[in-house]
Design an enzyme around this catalytic site. Structure first.
Site, PDB file in Angstrom:
ATOM      1  N   CYS A   1      -2.796   0.641   9.878  1.00 31.01           N
ATOM      2  CA  CYS A   1      -4.070  -0.145   9.244  1.00 31.01           C
ATOM      3  C   CYS A   1      -5.287  -0.530  10.315  1.00 31.01           C
ATOM      4  O   CYS A   1      -5.638  -1.277   9.549  1.00 31.01           O
ATOM      5  CB  CYS A   1      -2.976  -1.250   8.312  1.00 31.01           C
ATOM      6  SG  CYS A   1      -2.684  -2.132   8.689  1.00 31.01           S
TER       7      CYS A   1
ATOM      8  N   HIS B   1       0.623  -1.506   0.218  1.00 30.80           N
ATOM      9  CA  HIS B   1      -0.279  -0.089  -0.289  1.00 30.80           C
ATOM     10  C   HIS B   1       0.890   0.935  -0.056  1.00 30.80           C
ATOM     11  O   HIS B   1       2.322   0.669   0.445  1.00 30.80           O
ATOM     12  CB  HIS B   1      -0.550   0.162   0.988  1.00 30.80           C
ATOM     13  CG  HIS B   1      -1.800  -1.171   0.766  1.00 30.80           C
ATOM     14  ND1 HIS B   1      -2.310  -1.801   2.427  1.00 30.80           N
ATOM     15  CD2 HIS B   1      -3.153  -1.213   0.438  1.00 30.80           C
ATOM     16  CE1 HIS B   1      -3.216  -2.627   1.800  1.00 30.80           C
ATOM     17  NE2 HIS B   1      -4.559  -2.338   0.925  1.00 30.80           N
TER      18      HIS B   1
END
Lengths: 814, 234
Positions: free
Chosen positions: B223, B170
């Site tokens: 996250c 990511h």
């Protein structure tokens, strides 16, 4: 230094040299064809040629100068080309005898010519390049419409029973009258010949749609320039901060165009549709810096429309919030005892997809604005609207080099590239060296980055030549308005020059702020849209008016000082290449503005001139000539020499002085300084004023002779626009103070970085305290300090030097 | 008063989710590292505790779902800014159902939910970096252009820029907000390339700090929670 010519942002249109010569012959045939057609109808001839004048111009560029010059003079008179009619030919000879002043109008013509010409180029290309077919159509359209227009005008003419010759005379008469109107540029229309002819003036009715939806109708002379109408509208609106606004018209291709104030309206609209709209042209990045509430109100009106139409996208909550400020501004406090004014909210559009839920939300938020004056509500509205990512972004459809559909957004900061709703690239103005267009291509030349060696050019494809030109113009104007201190003068018309001479002709934001800081009138009363729609007026509430008036006066009184600084801010930032390295952001200033700072002095008001002359003197005094640009990053230097006092003591003093200086321009330092120095008996202050006469003031203070010292303060100011950040709203990014000490000197460096109105600014303030018993050559010490400062920060410049000298007076010692 | 900008770093709520036993074996990963479930749970507990007690956030804890091994990484399932919540369509097929519990939780918090219904769009919250003034969306293995477009539509107030994610899972695998106006970014070459794009696109002052060692695992601290700034009156 970063003042090389190469680094300037040039806004030049690419000459179409390569394309021009080959298609000349073709064009010539085209011309003659059209002329031949026109010949058929004797009466129409004049008109036709007038319309076709631009085609004629295509040839005129190859004509000798004398012929060209006289043409520029007679603007729309039908002598643009050598016509095959006796009438016109005789006209030519007439005009040849006239004195021929050189004019700007000439440049305009060149530009027009160029535009049309390349349309024709495209047409020609269509034959060989299949991909140019899209371009061809608009060009043809133009012709069609022109002829249609022609016919309609002809009919009119016949009904009026006017002869072509008369019409011609009449037009010239109008032009003449306009020349008398006082616009320097138009004085070229004054020629003895025309004076004789002048008698009739044709007036045209213009309809201007204002931002509140109302229509303003006025009559202008047929040959009036854009400016004339614009000023009429501004007068009607009682608007003084005009520079953010403009008039638009819809051209024959259904495109919205800005009316050029320097050109004739008639020649721009090219139709009989004298319909205009008054709009915001440049969205101020910080509306709170506008001087007058009425300006903010008008900006609000534009933004309400932008939001409601979806041009300015925003989220549900933001829609509701903005709507609630609109309600507060228009209708005042939410009144629970009254039935919910659902009927009036229903009439108002706040969002493209307004629904009950949103209206409920708007009411809910409206309640929380209780007590807010209309002006405050407008200000809040703007505070929120300005943060929206698409605020003030003018979007243009384009394709990238690979043919992918994108949008180009022009704004105060530069050029943004969007694909769908996503931002895929951005080019801040300082990163752009040059913008140009050629046919339907639009190019930007990018300044090489830190690691790159060469400039790169990025190209975009626009729908057609016209849209490329329109985009280019918008870029020129936005760059000039937001980044320059003064507009670039249009290039001088030379024989056979190619490319557009278009430059932004209005005031820049810097100039506008300067001008509006001088607005000295009570806050004007103005009618809000609500007062038109609903009888109940909130503006009328006396208490509100008083507070508002009070606020305004205060603002107006304060502004001149502030605005000066804010101007200097802009400049400071722009001119400071040091920032480029310090903050590699879009705010980092470019060097494009460097050369313009000189012009600044000329174009500013007296106040500024005054300032400038001071600075000029000081600059020369300091013998620190700013190489080419005055880079007014503030440097403050202080050389203090005193035998007795301790370092600490001196530093106290040092701290005190800047406060005084910050608040005042020159001579007021003495008093304020006294209290900080109890042992001082005699103070001498020397200030270099604009007359360059050192003024000596002796002030005797307390008779407590412990130690007698003599204090001398000399202030040198280098920049005409010294940036004192006091009161200037800005976000402080970083601030650091570094102190270094050696045997007899203490150097304090104070570095602040602030962000103001989208621009960043680095300011270094250095204080050097020299302590010693020995005799110090102050001048030498000062020179040395300046030299050092320059060496340490070659890309910044010294804007202010304050020398504060304190000496013990031995002879008075007890 | 409810301001337009949600601002950065001011949060009232946090949505977290428990670690399912399936995490150790079935959770997606790009490295072959062994995962100690007990340790992971211990870490997560401590993490939630910090959110709750040290940061004073109201923590909404969703139960773990054994059929969703990656469900602890709630960040990917939703993007919340202001009072709008975008329910994402994660790039990994196996994670699509994670949104259900998230959706319910966000609904309970009275947020305006926006669903990503487009079948062609994918977006992992881990690719979305919000600076407080604008969004950056990393175009990665899990997030595509269409997903970014939908995000831009959901948060119309803000500029949404796309940046390439050339390495790692990511965008936020190698960069994160270090504070207001501060992007912390890894020093690897792909990260630096992304940094270049950041610099070009950003609207507002950002100070990139390039000293973060690459995280060993694909996950970063952000996250494991969805932070929400919920204002009383909006």
């Amino acid at each position: 230094m970063t003042t090389e010519a190469g680094s300037e942002t040039e806004v030049k249109e690419k000459a179409e040299e390569s394309a021009a010569p080959p298609d000349q012959s073709e064009k010539a045939t085209e011309d003659s064809q059209e002329v031949a057609n026109a010949e058929g109808e004797e009466k129409e001839k004049e008109k036709v040629k007038e319309k076709e004048g631009k085609e004629g111009k295509g040839i005129s560029r190859y004509l000798p100068t004398w012929l060209k010059k006289q043409k520029s003079q007679s603007q729309t008179s039908p002598t643009k080309e050598v016509p095959p009619t006796e009438e016109a030919v005789s006209k030519v000879t007439q005009e040849e005898e006239e004195p021929v002043p050189e004019v700007n109008g000439h440049a305009d013509e060149v530009e027009e010519k160029e535009e049309v010409k390349s349309d024709q180029v495209k047409e020609k290309e269509a034959e060989s390049h299949s991909n140019a077919s899209a371009d061809t159509e608009p060009a043809k359209e133009e012709k069609l419409e022109e002829s249609a227009e022609k016919t309609s005008e002809d009919t009119k003419k016949t009904t009026e029973g006017e002869r072509a010759e008369e019409e011609k005379k009449e037009q010239e008469g109008e032009a003449e009258a306009e020349g008398e109107g006082g616009e320097g540029q138009t004085s070229i229309f004054q020629s003895p010949l025309r004076l004789v002819r002048k008698n009739k003036m044709k007036l045209v009715v213009c309809h201007v749609t204002l931002m509140d939806g109302t229509d303003f109708t006025c009559e202008v002379e047929k040959r009036a320039k854009g400016q004339y109408l614009f000023f009429k509208v501004c007068d009607h609106l009682n608007l003084m901060e005009k520079d953010y606004f403009g008039l638009t018209y819809t051209d024959s291709h259904e495109q919205k165009c800005w009316l050029d104030p320097t050109k004739e309206i008639k020649r721009q609209i090219r139709s009989n549709n004298w319909q205009f709209a008054f709009n915001v042209k440049f969205y101020p990045p910080d509306p709170s810096l506008l001087t007058e509430d009425i300006t903010r109100y008008l900006l609000c009106l534009q933004l309400r429309e932008d939001v409601a139409s979806g041009r300015l996208p925003c989220s549900f909550v933001t829609h509701a919030l903005l709507g609630s400020y609109t309600l507060q501004a228009e209708f005042g406090d939410f009144e629970p005892d009254q039935p919910r004014p659902l009927d009036y909210i229903g009439q108002l559009t706040f969002a493209p997809n307004q629904n009950k839920e949103m209206e409920e939300k708007i009411f809910e938020l409206h309640k929380s604005h209780r007590g807010m004056t209309p002006a405050q509500a407008d200000a809040q509205f703007l505070e929120n609207a300005k943060k929206l990512s698409m605020y003030g972004v003018d979007l243009h459809h384009a394709k990238d080099s690979e043919g992918v559909d994108i949008m180009l957004g022009v704004c105060a900061n530069g050029l943004l590239v969007y694909k769908d709703r996503l931002r895929i690239n951005r080019f801040a103005w300082p990163k752009i060296l040059k913008i140009s267009y050629k046919r339907n291509n639009f190019y930007i030349k990018i300044r090489p980055g830190e690691t790159e060696q060469f400039e790169s050019t990025v190209g975009f494809k626009l729908q057609n030549h016209r849209s490329a030109k329109r985009l280019w113009k918008v870029c020129v104007e936005n760059h000039s308005f937001f980044r320059l201190n003064a507009p670039e003068p249009p290039a001088k018309a030379r024989f056979l020059t190619l490319g557009s001479k278009f430059r932004y002709s209005g005031r820049t934001q810097a100039q506008s702020r300067m001008a509006s800081s001088l607005i000295d009138r009570p806050a004007p009363n103005f009618e809000r849209t609500s007062s038109k729609r609903i009888s109940r007026s909130l503006d009328g509430a006396p208490m509100i008016s008083i507070t508002e008036a009070g606020r305004d006066t205060a603002e107006n009184g304060r502004e001149p000082h502030l605005e000066l600084h804010s101007d200097s801010k802009v400049k400071e930032v722009d001119l400071n290449p040091g920032d480029v390295e310090a903050m590699p952001s879009q705010q980092s200033p470019g060097c494009s503005e460097l050369t313009l700072s000189q012009d600044h002095d000329k174009t500013q008001d007296d106040v500024l001139k005054h300032q400038a002359s001071i600075s000029q003197l000081k600059r020369s005094f300091m013998e620190a000539p700013p190489p080419s640009p005055p880079q007014p990053n503030q440097w403050e230097k202080r050389l203090t020499s005193s035998p007795a006092p301790t370092i600490r003591f001196q530093q106290q003093q040092v701290v005190n002085v800047p406060q005084t200086e910050a608040a005042t321009a020159d001579n007021t330092i003495s008093d304020t300084k006294e209290p900080a120095k109890p042992p001082v008996v005699k103070t001498e202050m020397v200030t270099i004023s604009d007359t360059f006469a050192a003024q000596k003031t002796e002030i005797a203070t307390k008779e407590v002779p412990i130690v007698h010292t003599e204090t001398k303060t000399i202030t040198y100011e280098a920049a005409q626009l010294d940036g004192n950040g006091d009161g200037e709203p800005g976000v402080l990014m970083t601030a650091q103070t570094i102190t270094s000490e050696s045997l007899c000197t203490t150097t304090t460096t104070h570095i602040t970085k602030t962000l103001k109105g989208g621009l960043s600014e680095t300011r270094i303030e250095k204080r050097i305290v020299i302590t010693g018993d020995c005799d110090i050559d102050h001048d030498q010490a000062l020179a040395q300090a300046i030299k050092e400062a320059k060496e340490q920060h070659p890309d910044m410049s010294v804007t202010r030097v304050v020398v504060h000298k304190e000496t013990e007076l031995a002879e008075e010692e007890d | 008063m409810a301001g337009l900008m949600a601002g950065f770093g001011h949060y009232t709520h946090a949505v977290v989710r428990g670690i399912p036993a399936s995490l150790a074996k079935e959770a997606l990963r790009s490295s072959q590292a062994e995962v100690n479930l007990a340790k992971a749970r211990g870490e997560h507990e401590a993490y939630v505790e910090v959110l709750r007690t040290r940061l004073g956030l109201e923590v909404v804890e969703l139960p773990a779902d054994e059929s969703l091994p990656d469900c602890v990484f709630v960040e990917d399932a939703a993007v919340v800014c202001g009072d709008t919540a975008l329910i994402t369509r994660p790039g990994a097929e196996s994670r699509r159902r994670e949104k259900e519990a998230m959706e319910a939780a966000l609904k309970d918090l009275n947020l305006n939910l926006v669903e990503m219904t487009d079948e062609t769009a994918t977006l992992d919250g881990g690719d979305v970096l919000f600076t407080g003034r604008e969004f950056f969306v990393g175009l990665s293995k899990r997030t595509n252009q269409r997903g970014a477009e939908i995000l831009a539509d959901a948060f119309k107030d803000y500029a949404v820029s796309t940046v390439p994610v050339l390495e790692g899972l990511h965008l936020k695998s190698f960069c994160s907000m270090g504070g207001p106006g501060l992007i912390v970014i890894g020093s690897s070459e792909p990260a630096q390339k992304t940094l270049k794009v950041f610099e070009k696109l950003k609207d507002h002052m950002l100070i990139p700090v390039s000293n973060l060692e690459k995280v060993k695992l694909d996950g970063a601290l952000t996250c494991c929670s969805v932070l929400i700034n919920k204002k009383a009156n909006i």
